[in-house]
Design an enzyme around this catalytic site. Structure first.
Site, PDB file in Angstrom:
ATOM      1  N   THR A 107      51.824  19.713  48.362  1.00  0.00           N
ATOM      2  CA  THR A 107      51.007  20.238  49.446  1.00  0.00           C
ATOM      3  C   THR A 107      50.932  19.219  50.579  1.00  0.00           C
ATOM      4  O   THR A 107      50.646  18.046  50.341  1.00  0.00           O
ATOM      5  CB  THR A 107      49.595  20.573  48.935  1.00  0.00           C
ATOM      6  N   GLY A 157      57.790  18.830  35.465  1.00  0.00           N
ATOM      7  CA  GLY A 157      56.519  19.426  35.839  1.00  0.00           C
ATOM      8  C   GLY A 157      55.434  18.826  34.968  1.00  0.00           C
ATOM      9  O   GLY A 157      54.847  17.789  35.272  1.00  0.00           O
ATOM     10  N   SER A 158      55.198  19.452  33.825  1.00  0.00           N
ATOM     11  CA  SER A 158      54.212  18.926  32.888  1.00  0.00           C
ATOM     12  C   SER A 158      54.708  17.644  32.216  1.00  0.00           C
ATOM     13  O   SER A 158      53.917  16.810  31.785  1.00  0.00           O
ATOM     14  CB  SER A 158      53.908  19.971  31.811  1.00  0.00           C
ATOM     15  N   GLN A 175      43.911  48.191  42.556  1.00  0.00           N
ATOM     16  CA  GLN A 175      43.861  49.507  41.915  1.00  0.00           C
ATOM     17  C   GLN A 175      42.792  50.397  42.553  1.00  0.00           C
ATOM     18  O   GLN A 175      43.008  51.591  42.772  1.00  0.00           O
ATOM     19  CB  GLN A 175      43.586  49.337  40.413  1.00  0.00           C
ATOM     20  N   ILE A 176      41.655  49.800  42.865  1.00  0.00           N
ATOM     21  CA  ILE A 176      40.562  50.556  43.482  1.00  0.00           C
ATOM     22  C   ILE A 176      40.947  51.028  44.877  1.00  0.00           C
ATOM     23  O   ILE A 176      40.608  52.144  45.291  1.00  0.00           O
ATOM     24  CB  ILE A 176      39.273  49.704  43.511  1.00  0.00           C
ATOM     25  N   GLY A 180      46.729  53.412  47.089  1.00  0.00           N
ATOM     26  CA  GLY A 180      47.894  53.165  47.924  1.00  0.00           C
ATOM     27  C   GLY A 180      47.631  52.187  49.046  1.00  0.00           C
ATOM     28  O   GLY A 180      48.503  51.398  49.425  1.00  0.00           O
ATOM     29  N   GLU A 204      47.939  22.705  39.100  1.00  0.00           N
ATOM     30  CA  GLU A 204      47.212  21.715  38.285  1.00  0.00           C
ATOM     31  C   GLU A 204      47.410  21.965  36.794  1.00  0.00           C
ATOM     32  O   GLU A 204      46.527  21.675  35.968  1.00  0.00           O
ATOM     33  CB  GLU A 204      45.702  21.702  38.606  1.00  0.00           C
ATOM     34  N   THR A 257      54.767  15.864  40.824  1.00  0.00           N
ATOM     35  CA  THR A 257      55.779  16.782  40.307  1.00  0.00           C
ATOM     36  C   THR A 257      57.163  16.518  40.899  1.00  0.00           C
ATOM     37  O   THR A 257      57.295  16.210  42.081  1.00  0.00           O
ATOM     38  CB  THR A 257      55.370  18.230  40.609  1.00  0.00           C
ATOM     39  N   ARG A 293      35.090  54.860  50.950  1.00  0.00           N
ATOM     40  CA  ARG A 293      36.157  55.817  50.626  1.00  0.00           C
ATOM     41  C   ARG A 293      35.579  57.006  49.863  1.00  0.00           C
ATOM     42  O   ARG A 293      34.945  56.830  48.811  1.00  0.00           O
ATOM     43  CB  ARG A 293      37.212  55.112  49.779  1.00  0.00           C
TER      44      ARG A 293
END
Length: 369
Positions: free
Chosen positions: A148, A121-122, A326-327, A330, A353, A116, A258
């Site tokens: 990387t 990119g692509s 979400q579960i 907060g 990738e 890249t 919880r």
């Protein structure tokens, strides 16, 4: 046995340090040296070259278990194995294999892989990093980004232009060692997630590389890269699975602990149905990934199967991490609980990738034949 071994290692050596590495963006090289001792940095490398000589089922299992604890570590392990190491294994000559694979397989060397660029990119065919032949050497100028291990890597496989721009046979691959004059790492990216996996620029300034360092034939670099990315997509699918399953396990555990209105929130359908969907979708994604592994182990074409596994696994993992936050309510929005990091890390899986849209293009082209 591999899953258990990786799980034990991750719990002992990785989990206690996750947020320290994340917040400081530290790339923990010592962890990868230990993974090398376990044989995980050369999973696919044959034993004759110092590797573990295993297949894609084992490889996916290792990435998945690492990523359940810290996706950053899973990502770096995957990039080292699938990209740099596998490119040399697949397209290197015997001398190149014997020179580099034993060091990569044991993590004496950390590997990087460069395709890249800032503007490509692509559209890899439009790359601007150029190698010009000068006698028995090639002189490389340009840069790569989003690489990387660009700074910490000991050796890199890079694809550069040796012909006309836009020509799929106008690119070639070279293996270049750290310390080569004119070759260095550049600016490190400050990322949303995967922060313990180093991402930076590779810079080439009149970098002179011997012709003997070319992998395969001149002009084969792009074709080689596309084949390497076929296997790389399986790695990202595995990374997605580990991240998603990690978020699911954390959400299940929390939902049992919880309590609201006098009972665990896992007893409420609104929560339990979320968990049921997460588990089902992740297991379906795992089957797609194992199907791609089976084809790869049989040396059959894996382009479409890998694209399906990567696309579906990454999208499902994003959804699972979102539901996990979400579960947690907060608390899921705080760094005191693990799902916040899974949520940040997982987005990379839909981009690395090749984006989800690229995978859809690959799959649809096959359908339209």
């Amino acid at each position: 046995m591999i899953a258990e071994s990786v799980r034990d290692f991750a719990e002992q050596h990785i989990r206690p340090n996750i947020m320290t590495w994340d917040e400081s963006q530290e790339f923990p090289i010592h962890i990868f040296k230990e993974l090398g001792h376990l044989g995980l940095m050369g999973v696919l490398v044959p034993e004759e070259y110092g590797g573990s000589g295993l297949g894609y089922y084992e490889y996916v299992t290792a990435i998945k278990e690492l990523s359940k604890v810290d996706p950053s570590i899973g990502l770096s392990m995957a990039a080292h194995n699938s990209l740099c190491t596998n490119h040399i294994l697949t397209f290197g000559n015997e001398e190149q294999k014997r020179k580099y694979l034993p060091k990569l397989a044991t993590a004496e060397f950390i590997g990087a892989w460069g395709l890249t660029e800032v503007g490509t990119g692509s559209d890899a065919g439009g790359m601007n990093t150029v190698a010009v032949r000068d006698g028995d050497d090639w002189v490389i100028n340009g840069s790569k980004n989003f690489i990387t291990h660009a700074i910490s890597g000991d050796v890199a496989v890079v694809i550069v232009r040796t012909g006309e721009k836009g020509d799929s046979h106008g690119m070639s691959a070279f293996v270049i060692e750290k310390g080569t004059p004119g070759f260095r790492g550049g600016r490190k990216e400050n990322k949303l997630g995967m922060r313990a996996s180093e991402t930076a620029e590779l810079i080439f300034e009149n970098c002179r590389v011997p012709h003997a360092n070319m992998l395969g034939e001149e002009g084969d670099g792009f074709i080689q890269a596309m084949k390497i990315l076929d296997g790389g997509r399986i790695s990202i699918a595995a990374l997605s699975l580990g991240t998603g399953f990690g978020a699911l396990e954390a959400a299940v555990k929390y939902s049992k602990e919880r309590e609201q209105f006098g009972k665990p929130i896992s007893k409420f359908q609104g929560v339990s149905f979320k968990l049921a969907e997460m588990a089902t979708q992740l297991e379906a994604a795992e089957l797609l990934t194992f199907q791609a592994c089976d084809l790869k182990n049989k040396n059959q074409k894996v382009t479409v199967a890998g694209a399906k596994a990567k696309m579906y696994s990454s999208e499902v993992a994003v959804k699972a991490c979102n539901e996990a936050v979400q579960i947690f309510g907060g608390y899921g929005f705080t760094k005191d609980f693990p799902v916040e990091k899974f949520y940040r890390d997982v987005k990379l899986c839909t981009i690395g990738e090749g984006t989800t849209e690229i995978q859809k293009l690959v799959i649809s082209r096959e359908l339209m034949k």
